[in-house]
Motif scaffolding. Structure first.
Motif, PDB file in Angstrom:
ATOM      1  N   SER A 168       0.851  -1.333  -0.017  1.00  0.00           N
ATOM      2  CA  SER A 168      -0.001   0.011  -0.091  1.00  0.00           C
ATOM      3  C   SER A 168       0.795   1.113   0.094  1.00  0.00           C
ATOM      4  N   ARG A 169       0.378   2.507  -0.089  1.00  0.00           N
ATOM      5  CA  ARG A 169       1.235   3.478  -0.005  1.00  0.00           C
ATOM      6  C   ARG A 169       1.802   3.900   1.477  1.00  0.00           C
ATOM      7  N   SER A 170       1.418   2.909   2.435  1.00  0.00           N
ATOM      8  CA  SER A 170       2.082   3.297   3.749  1.00  0.00           C
ATOM      9  C   SER A 170       2.708   1.787   4.238  1.00  0.00           C
ATOM     10  N   TYR A 171       2.145   0.440   3.965  1.00  0.00           N
ATOM     11  CA  TYR A 171       2.678  -0.486   4.497  1.00  0.00           C
ATOM     12  C   TYR A 171       2.957  -1.792   3.533  1.00  0.00           C
ATOM     13  N   VAL A 172       3.439  -2.775   4.228  1.00  0.00           N
ATOM     14  CA  VAL A 172       3.599  -3.909   3.190  1.00  0.00           C
ATOM     15  C   VAL A 172       2.822  -4.985   3.822  1.00  0.00           C
ATOM     16  N   TYR A 173       2.054  -5.797   3.044  1.00  0.00           N
ATOM     17  CA  TYR A 173       1.227  -7.129   3.729  1.00  0.00           C
ATOM     18  C   TYR A 173       1.789  -8.320   3.097  1.00  0.00           C
ATOM     19  N   VAL A 174       1.947  -9.386   3.854  1.00  0.00           N
ATOM     20  CA  VAL A 174       2.850 -10.443   3.453  1.00  0.00           C
ATOM     21  C   VAL A 174       1.843 -11.628   3.818  1.00  0.00           C
ATOM     22  N   ALA A 175       1.772 -12.619   3.060  1.00  0.00           N
ATOM     23  CA  ALA A 175       1.074 -13.982   3.351  1.00  0.00           C
ATOM     24  C   ALA A 175       1.524 -15.036   2.567  1.00  0.00           C
ATOM     25  N   THR A 176       1.431 -16.105   3.138  1.00  0.00           N
ATOM     26  CA  THR A 176       1.870 -17.367   2.501  1.00  0.00           C
ATOM     27  C   THR A 176       0.580 -18.319   2.154  1.00  0.00           C
ATOM     28  N   ALA A 177       0.705 -19.351   1.431  1.00  0.00           N
ATOM     29  CA  ALA A 177      -0.463 -20.295   1.432  1.00  0.00           C
ATOM     30  C   ALA A 177      -0.999 -20.691   2.687  1.00  0.00           C
ATOM     31  N   PRO A 178      -2.292 -20.457   2.561  1.00  0.00           N
ATOM     32  CA  PRO A 178      -3.427 -20.465   1.365  1.00  0.00           C
ATOM     33  C   PRO A 178      -3.760 -19.054   1.132  1.00  0.00           C
ATOM     34  N   TYR A 179      -3.047 -18.183   1.765  1.00  0.00           N
ATOM     35  CA  TYR A 179      -3.329 -16.666   1.390  1.00  0.00           C
ATOM     36  C   TYR A 179      -4.676 -16.222   1.948  1.00  0.00           C
ATOM     37  N   ARG A 180      -5.055 -16.623   3.147  1.00  0.00           N
ATOM     38  CA  ARG A 180      -6.265 -16.135   3.721  1.00  0.00           C
ATOM     39  C   ARG A 180      -5.999 -14.946   4.935  1.00  0.00           C
ATOM     40  N   THR A 181      -4.888 -15.147   5.526  1.00  0.00           N
ATOM     41  CA  THR A 181      -4.461 -14.004   6.524  1.00  0.00           C
ATOM     42  C   THR A 181      -3.054 -13.513   5.898  1.00  0.00           C
ATOM     43  N   PHE A 182      -3.319 -12.130   6.100  1.00  0.00           N
ATOM     44  CA  PHE A 182      -2.080 -11.144   5.889  1.00  0.00           C
ATOM     45  C   PHE A 182      -1.513 -10.698   7.024  1.00  0.00           C
ATOM     46  N   ARG A 183      -0.105 -10.340   7.172  1.00  0.00           N
ATOM     47  CA  ARG A 183       0.409  -9.599   8.276  1.00  0.00           C
ATOM     48  C   ARG A 183       0.803  -8.273   7.660  1.00  0.00           C
ATOM     49  N   ARG A 184       0.498  -7.277   8.284  1.00  0.00           N
ATOM     50  CA  ARG A 184       0.784  -5.969   8.108  1.00  0.00           C
ATOM     51  C   ARG A 184       2.298  -5.422   8.696  1.00  0.00           C
ATOM     52  N   VAL A 185       3.262  -4.947   7.829  1.00  0.00           N
ATOM     53  CA  VAL A 185       4.522  -4.832   8.164  1.00  0.00           C
ATOM     54  C   VAL A 185       4.776  -3.280   8.152  1.00  0.00           C
ATOM     55  N   GLU A 186       5.074  -2.749   9.091  1.00  0.00           N
ATOM     56  CA  GLU A 186       5.685  -1.308   8.907  1.00  0.00           C
ATOM     57  C   GLU A 186       7.034  -1.279   8.960  1.00  0.00           C
ATOM     58  N   ILE A 187       7.692  -0.573   7.869  1.00  0.00           N
ATOM     59  CA  ILE A 187       8.923  -0.504   7.714  1.00  0.00           C
ATOM     60  C   ILE A 187       9.632   0.444   8.413  1.00  0.00           C
ATOM     61  N   PRO A 188      10.767   0.113   9.078  1.00  0.00           N
ATOM     62  CA  PRO A 188      11.320   1.063   9.926  1.00  0.00           C
ATOM     63  C   PRO A 188      11.771   2.478   9.314  1.00  0.00           C
ATOM     64  N   ALA A 189      12.105   3.394  10.173  1.00  0.00           N
ATOM     65  CA  ALA A 189      12.628   4.608   9.546  1.00  0.00           C
ATOM     66  C   ALA A 189      14.155   4.388   8.991  1.00  0.00           C
ATOM     67  N   PRO A 190      14.292   4.774   7.816  1.00  0.00           N
ATOM     68  CA  PRO A 190      15.681   4.385   7.165  1.00  0.00           C
ATOM     69  C   PRO A 190      16.882   5.550   8.005  1.00  0.00           C
ATOM     70  N   SER A 191      18.176   5.078   7.861  1.00  0.00           N
ATOM     71  CA  SER A 191      19.091   6.040   8.533  1.00  0.00           C
ATOM     72  C   SER A 191      19.102   7.367   8.120  1.00  0.00           C
ATOM     73  N   GLY A 192      19.176   8.139   8.991  1.00  0.00           N
ATOM     74  CA  GLY A 192      19.282   9.759   8.583  1.00  0.00           C
ATOM     75  C   GLY A 192      17.862  10.547   8.292  1.00  0.00           C
TER      76      GLY A 192
END
Length: 505
Positions: A168-192
């Protein structure tokens, strides 16, 4: 300048651009409520002929995905279409998708494989701005729920092995088979990371009111209605004054003129600051002002939607896995970043020497079938990126890529690419431009007048392109915005009471 001169300027500037200002206001209100009108379409037959889709232009072909039966799915601004590897015919593959052209603007497609041997399975997913969809064996789409926030927009989908990644414009969503449940991942702030945001984006959100959430949007809608009332009362006053009436109706005409002038005067003076703010921020969002705005960064305004704990709020655009480098990489409004090997525990690091990307964002990001280099296409052109040597070259001229993207629209505004379809013996792929499309791939005539979303029509009207074409991107909004500002200022000048100490009243 004499008051009589101000009066003439106010009168004629208002008469000439009053209609356009009303169009800007109405279209602006529609643009502010995209979800409410997302299911409404407009026939292209009602629009100028230049809005017919020809040769896969207007984003009709953004990319392709090879299906498990050997056929090719073509996705883009009008949904998904199924063809073969030589594009001999096309059929719609939009069954199950929501109604409305805006709901069917597909951002990406991806296939995943899981299992082994005879038990192996293939799944295919497509993502629009509003949702993720999976197809069944009959090529019918089914909605897949994601743990997204309210009105969060999706931008991309990709896969690696049995891992499906939705961006999405703000988060990453990850799933594995059977792709019913997605985990939302917030990317940490980069260096600087300093928390600063694009000044262009800030002005954009201020102009629409979104900077202050729903309340801000409603306030801007009200200001738009006020501008419409000012234009209508001003034009009505001028027309009424021109009408010749019999002696018995002169008193009625006088009352009408007095009422119209009173409304025009009071509303105009009381709201001058807000109406000037909308007009000024509007013309600043187009060239030439938009370029310095896009290059400037400012602290996020506290209490606004830009002031977020998420360092990547509204900044993510496309994501891919690089087999050669062994990492996930993401394209953002801040440039390219490597996320490391584990997408569920990303560690962002800026990638230097990346190719230039238009401020409008990437449209193409995929590996070459031979050589392993990356193809990066946007409205600033198409570039071949070799991450191993940190070099980028122009796809067409083979010259070194420029250091900056330059204007939002370059000489070649790339909107799509495919190397799954082979026509004319070409195996190196087909590049599609936003305005010109491509002459290498024949488009079925029944696609010429595929419906256009009301939101996109409103955008064309708001930008002025509906009236004078693409040249409006560079001059129309600027001229109309400055004319509106001058009309408001001269109106205030002629209605201000003269200074009692002035020699001339």
């Amino acid at each position: 300048m004499l008051r009589s001169t101000f009066r003439k300027h106010h009168k004629w500037f208002g008469i000439v651009m009053g209609f356009f200002l009303i169009v800007f206001c109405v279209s602006g209100i529609l643009l502010n409520h995209r979800h409410a009108i997302s299911g409404i379409d407009v026939s292209r037959g009602m629009l100028p002929s230049r809005y017919e889709i020809k040769q896969w232009n207007s984003g009709l072909l953004r990319g392709t995905c090879r299906m498990d039966d050997g056929r090719v799915a073509v996705y883009g601004s009008a949904g998904v279409f199924l063809t073969d590897t030589v594009a001999s015919s096309f059929v719609s593959m939009n069954e199950g998708l929501p109604q409305g052209a805006d709901m069917r603007q597909m951002r990406g497609m991806a296939g995943v494989s899981y299992g082994a041997g005879q038990k192996s399975s293939h799944e295919f997913f497509a993502v629009s701005q509003y949702g993720l969809y999976r197809t069944d064996g009959r090529h019918r789409w089914h909605h897949v729920a994601l743990p997204t926030g309210e009105e969060e927009r999706l931008t991309d989908v990709t896969s690696r092995g049995d891992t499906l990644v939705v961006l999405s414009r703000s988060y990453v969503y990850v799933a594995t088979a059977p792709y019913r449940t997605f985990r939302r991942v917030e990317i940490p702030a980069p260096s600087g990371y300093d928390g600063k945001v694009s000044l262009f984006r800030t002005v954009w959100l201020l102009h629409s009111g979104e900077l202050f959430g729903t309340v801000g949007v409603i306030i801007v809608d009200v200001i738009s209605v006020i501008l419409i009332i000012i234009c209508v009362t001003g034009l009505a006053f001028w027309l009424t004054a021109k009408i010749s009436v019999r002696q018995s109706l002169k008193r009625l005409k006088g009352r009408a003129l007095k009422t119209l002038l009173s409304w025009h005067d009071i509303i105009g003076r009381k709201t001058i600051v807000l109406t000037l703010l909308i007009c000024v921020t509007g013309w600043m969002l187009r060239p030439p002002m938009m370029i310095p705005l896009a290059l400037s960064r400012v602290p996020a305004v506290p209490g606004t939607i830009q002031h977020s704990c998420n360092a990547w709020n509204d900044r993510l655009r496309m994501v891919r896995y690089d087999e050669a480098a062994g990492d996930w990489m993401v394209s953002t409004s801040e440039g390219f970043f490597s996320l490391g090997k584990d997408i569920q525990h990303p560690v962002p690091q800026r990638i230097s020497d990346a190719p230039p990307v238009s401020v409008m964002g990437l449209n193409v990001l995929q590996r070459e079938k031979e050589g392993g280099k990356w193809l990066c296409g946007s409205f600033s052109g198409m570039f071949v990126w070799d991450r191993q040597t940190s070099t980028s070259t122009d796809y067409f001229t083979h010259q070194p890529a420029p250091k900056s993207a330059g204007a939002p629209f370059g000489k070649t505004a790339v909107s799509g690419f495919t190397d799954d379809i082979i026509v004319g013996g070409r195996h190196d792929g087909i590049v599609v431009e936003y305005d010109k499309g491509t002459s290498l791939l024949q488009q079925p005539s029944w696609m010429n007048r595929l419906p256009m979303s009301l939101w996109n029509v409103a955008l064309e009207a708001h930008s002025g392109r509906l009236f004078i074409g693409n040249i409006a991107t560079y001059v129309f909004v600027l001229v109309m915005g400055m004319a509106a500002v001058w009309s408001l200022i001269t109106g205030l000048k002629i209605r201000r009471k003269p200074n009692k100490n002035s020699k001339r009243k």
